[in-house]
Motif scaffolding. Structure first.
Motif, PDB file in Angstrom:
ATOM      1  N   VAL A  29     -10.346  25.138   5.151  1.00 12.74           N
ATOM      2  CA  VAL A  29      -9.597  25.968   4.826  1.00 12.74           C
ATOM      3  C   VAL A  29     -10.188  27.270   4.948  1.00 12.74           C
ATOM      4  CG1 VAL A  29      -7.609  26.746   3.167  1.00 12.74           C
ATOM      5  CG2 VAL A  29      -8.634  24.348   2.936  1.00 12.74           C
ATOM      6  N   ASP A  30      -9.214  28.278   5.789  1.00 14.47           N
ATOM      7  CA  ASP A  30      -9.848  29.543   5.775  1.00 14.47           C
ATOM      8  C   ASP A  30      -8.568  30.620   5.538  1.00 14.47           C
ATOM      9  OD1 ASP A  30      -7.655  29.440   7.671  1.00 14.47           O
ATOM     10  OD2 ASP A  30      -8.812  29.828   9.491  1.00 14.47           O
ATOM     11  N   GLY A  31      -7.616  30.076   4.853  1.00 11.46           N
ATOM     12  CA  GLY A  31      -6.529  30.767   4.094  1.00 11.46           C
ATOM     13  C   GLY A  31      -5.299  30.962   5.231  1.00 11.46           C
ATOM     14  N   ASN A  32      -5.460  30.789   6.482  1.00 11.04           N
ATOM     15  CA  ASN A  32      -4.477  30.633   7.445  1.00 11.04           C
ATOM     16  C   ASN A  32      -3.912  29.273   7.972  1.00 11.04           C
ATOM     17  OD1 ASN A  32      -4.540  33.542   7.682  1.00 11.04           O
ATOM     18  ND2 ASN A  32      -6.382  33.502   8.828  1.00 11.04           N
ATOM     19  N   GLU A  33      -5.282  28.491   8.026  1.00  9.16           N
ATOM     20  CA  GLU A  33      -4.982  27.147   8.490  1.00  9.16           C
ATOM     21  C   GLU A  33      -5.581  26.185   7.541  1.00  9.16           C
ATOM     22  OE1 GLU A  33      -3.248  26.257  11.015  1.00  9.16           O
ATOM     23  OE2 GLU A  33      -2.417  28.036  11.615  1.00  9.16           O
ATOM     24  N   ALA A  48      -8.073  37.896   6.552  1.00 12.21           N
ATOM     25  CA  ALA A  48      -8.835  38.209   7.617  1.00 12.21           C
ATOM     26  C   ALA A  48     -10.391  38.356   7.022  1.00 12.21           C
ATOM     27  CB  ALA A  48      -8.548  39.539   8.229  1.00 12.21           C
ATOM     28  N   SER A  49     -11.110  37.628   7.819  1.00 16.62           N
ATOM     29  CA  SER A  49     -12.693  37.859   7.616  1.00 16.62           C
ATOM     30  C   SER A  49     -13.232  37.261   6.133  1.00 16.62           C
ATOM     31  CB  SER A  49     -13.020  39.394   7.411  1.00 16.62           C
ATOM     32  OG  SER A  49     -12.749  39.921   8.615  1.00 16.62           O
ATOM     33  N   ASN A  50     -12.334  36.179   6.010  1.00 14.03           N
ATOM     34  CA  ASN A  50     -12.928  35.288   4.659  1.00 14.03           C
ATOM     35  C   ASN A  50     -13.614  33.972   5.058  1.00 14.03           C
ATOM     36  OD1 ASN A  50     -12.181  36.741   2.033  1.00 14.03           O
ATOM     37  ND2 ASN A  50      -9.988  36.866   2.936  1.00 14.03           N
ATOM     38  N   PRO A  51     -14.523  33.609   4.367  1.00 17.40           N
ATOM     39  CA  PRO A  51     -15.268  32.166   4.614  1.00 17.40           C
ATOM     40  C   PRO A  51     -14.150  30.908   4.717  1.00 17.40           C
ATOM     41  CG  PRO A  51     -15.624  32.763   2.314  1.00 17.40           C
ATOM     42  CD  PRO A  51     -14.706  34.037   2.804  1.00 17.40           C
ATOM     43  N   LYS A  52     -14.672  30.176   5.836  1.00 14.65           N
ATOM     44  CA  LYS A  52     -14.066  29.034   5.830  1.00 14.65           C
ATOM     45  C   LYS A  52     -14.654  27.941   4.557  1.00 14.65           C
ATOM     46  CE  LYS A  52     -12.954  28.735  10.594  1.00 14.65           C
ATOM     47  NZ  LYS A  52     -13.531  27.991  11.910  1.00 14.65           N
ATOM     48  N   ILE A  53     -13.994  27.245   3.841  1.00 12.43           N
ATOM     49  CA  ILE A  53     -14.454  26.467   2.788  1.00 12.43           C
ATOM     50  C   ILE A  53     -13.953  25.024   2.925  1.00 12.43           C
ATOM     51  CG2 ILE A  53     -14.420  28.134   1.078  1.00 12.43           C
ATOM     52  CD1 ILE A  53     -11.901  26.929  -0.186  1.00 12.43           C
ATOM     53  N   VAL A  64     -10.213  33.131  -3.310  1.00 10.83           N
ATOM     54  CA  VAL A  64     -10.452  34.373  -2.593  1.00 10.83           C
ATOM     55  C   VAL A  64     -10.277  35.460  -3.787  1.00 10.83           C
ATOM     56  CG1 VAL A  64      -9.819  36.354  -1.049  1.00 10.83           C
ATOM     57  CG2 VAL A  64      -9.952  33.743  -0.404  1.00 10.83           C
ATOM     58  N   LYS A  65      -9.206  35.522  -4.535  1.00 11.42           N
ATOM     59  CA  LYS A  65      -9.038  36.414  -5.753  1.00 11.42           C
ATOM     60  C   LYS A  65     -10.279  36.305  -6.653  1.00 11.42           C
ATOM     61  CE  LYS A  65      -4.007  36.773  -5.767  1.00 11.42           C
ATOM     62  NZ  LYS A  65      -2.887  36.303  -6.359  1.00 11.42           N
ATOM     63  N   GLU A  66     -10.684  35.261  -7.016  1.00 12.25           N
ATOM     64  CA  GLU A  66     -11.887  35.162  -8.044  1.00 12.25           C
ATOM     65  C   GLU A  66     -13.127  35.576  -7.140  1.00 12.25           C
ATOM     66  OE1 GLU A  66     -12.080  31.117  -9.289  1.00 12.25           O
ATOM     67  OE2 GLU A  66      -9.984  31.336 -10.432  1.00 12.25           O
TER      68      GLU A  66
END
Length: 483
Positions: free
Chosen positions: A397-401, A365-370, A476-478
């Motif tokens: 990529v947004d982590g979900n799609e 949630a609420s993470n940037p698209k790359i 995201v972890k980094e």
């Protein structure tokens, strides 16, 4: 970061299919669209690589160059009939007769059983050459009933030939429609030749637009799928394309392909010689995003030559020049082609299972698209060496799609040491906005250069979505650890 294999390709059958697809090489829809298609419509586009983004990873197309004449002159077009060095619409190595084109189609249908579509897109306009165009389609349809027939036209003569198109079961027609404003059209078209008279300026643009609109309506009434191509020309129609999109959506177009102007001076076009620039990838994406909404957008167009052969993203036309294919006996085998297609569909099912598994439980949630750049030879896989790539497929990529948004052509990096520095600079310009490059392998030198530029490299041989999502999770972890 090197990612483990998913096991998707562990069986010898799947490996064999992947190799076959890679050898056969590499005209999609927004995954975000809310428009639901019924089963019949899905079936109509399932194996058409231009009308289905999913199909373009697996199925091939070919264009036959039987239509040399054109009835309009676009300021972005300069047709060439004996050119093997340029990759753009209007260019062919050699012209064919309908009989030669049909023979070529049957030869390639045997050599590349993944080929499902034969289109006529030039080098002029198919409907300015109606006898050659329709004779070609008649010959192919008679011998190869499973091959889809497709034509691309400027639309000027479309209303006059809609009945013939329907009669021949041509189910996919593309209209190049760049504007719905004649004043803008006057800046795009030098002249329009209609009913034995040449019209210039706004007068010619009005006639063309009127016939394009009639043709679009006629296609809808005939239940023929229509893709609209629009060439995006900065400062001329770029802001206007939203209006074009709205109009074609309301009048029954199935798919909108907004593609960048090609305007290199060496091509000899009016726009190229007068310094009209083409749009940047960011500008194209912005207009495509603004036009998406309820309208399906094609984002995987390669602006193919009029004699292109193979999967999108590759061109095998030089393997099948006239002196070669005329010596080949057609090996069209409907049963064998059916088996290959069944294998592809099975492979796609396994890909989908792997994609669903990769997405399962990943919620950011609420993470940037790359953006990530992918080196692929097709099949929906990361399966190409960095140094062998002639294009990168770009995914958001947004982590979900994981969403395909474009492709970007590059110069091949591995050229025996020739001009590698200049080539790498060109590659960097193409992918500077990406956070990672996903490849099957990469050498130490380009890897170090990419890392110095802030672009990570991921080595894997796996499903694109899986590799991209795993990279995103690590990214995201980094990112979190730095904060």
């Amino acid at each position: 970061m090197t990612l483990p294999s998913s096991g998707l390709l562990t069986s010898s059958n799947n490996q064999e299919l992947a190799v076959t697809q890679a050898k056969s090489g590499d005209c999609g829809c927004d995954s975000s669209t809310t428009v639901e298609m019924d089963e019949k419509l899905q079936e109509r586009i399932a194996k058409h690589p231009c009308y289905s983004e999913d199909a373009h990873h697996h199925y091939a197309r070919m264009h036959v160059a039987v239509a040399p004449a054109c009835n309009i002159q676009c300021n972005y077009c300069n047709r060439k009939y004996d050119c093997a060095n340029e990759s753009r619409p209007g260019v062919v190595s050699e012209l064919l007769t309908p009989e030669e084109a049909a023979h070529k189609a049957l030869v390639i249908a045997g050599k590349i059983p993944q080929m499902t579509v034969v289109g006529i897109a030039g080098p002029g306009d198919p409907l300015a050459n109606p006898e050659k165009t329709f004779r070609t389609f008649e010959l192919i349809a008679d011998k190869a009933p499973d091959i889809k027939l497709c034509l691309s036209t400027n639309g000027l003569m479309l209303p006059e030939y809609i009945d013939r198109i329907k009669q021949l079961n041509i189910d996919h027609v593309t209209i190049t429609l760049n504007t719905i404003d004649p004043e803008i059209g006057a800046q795009i078209y030098s002249w329009v030749h209609y009913k034995r008279k040449r019209y210039r300026g706004i007068e010619g643009a009005k006639i063309l637009l009127e016939k394009q609109m009639e043709g679009l309506q006629a296609l809808r009434e005939a239940d023929i799928l229509c893709k609209v191509n629009s060439v995006m020309i900065p400062g001329i129609n770029d802001q206007h394309l939203i209006e074009v999109n709205k109009m074609i959506r309301e009048n029954g177009a199935f798919l909108h392909n907004i593609m960048p102007l090609i305007s290199a001076p060496e091509h000899g076009t009016h726009f190229g010689l007068t310094g009209q620039r083409g749009p940047t990838p960011k500008e194209v994406k912005s207009v495509q995003d603004n036009c998406a909404g309820n309208m399906k957008m094609m984002r995987h167009c390669r602006q193919c030559r009029a004699d292109a052969v193979g999967l999108l993203g590759e061109d095998r036309s030089q393997e099948f020049t006239k002196d070669k294919f005329l010596e080949m006996s057609p090996e069209y085998d409907l049963e064998q082609r059916t088996l290959v297609h069944e294998g592809i569909e099975k492979f796609k099912e396994e890909l989908q299972i792997a994609k669903d598994k990769a997405r399962n439980g990943k919620k950011f949630a609420s993470n940037p698209k790359i953006l990530v750049a992918v080196a692929t030879k097709g099949g929906g896989l990361v399966n190409q060496h960095f140094g062998h790539a002639k294009e990168f497929q770009i995914y958001e990529v947004d982590g979900n799609e994981v969403r395909f948004i474009s492709h970007r052509k590059i110069d091949q990096y591995c050229q025996g040491g020739f001009s590698e520095e200049a080539t790498f600079e060109h590659i960097m310009e193409a992918i500077a906005d990406c956070k990672a490059v996903l490849v099957s392998k990469i050498g130490n030198c380009p890897q170090e250069k990419l890392q110095a530029a802030g672009i990570q490299t991921v080595e894997a041989y796996d499903v694109i979505e899986k590799v991209a999502l795993e990279f995103y999770e690590q990214y995201v972890k980094e990112l979190g650890s730095k904060e």
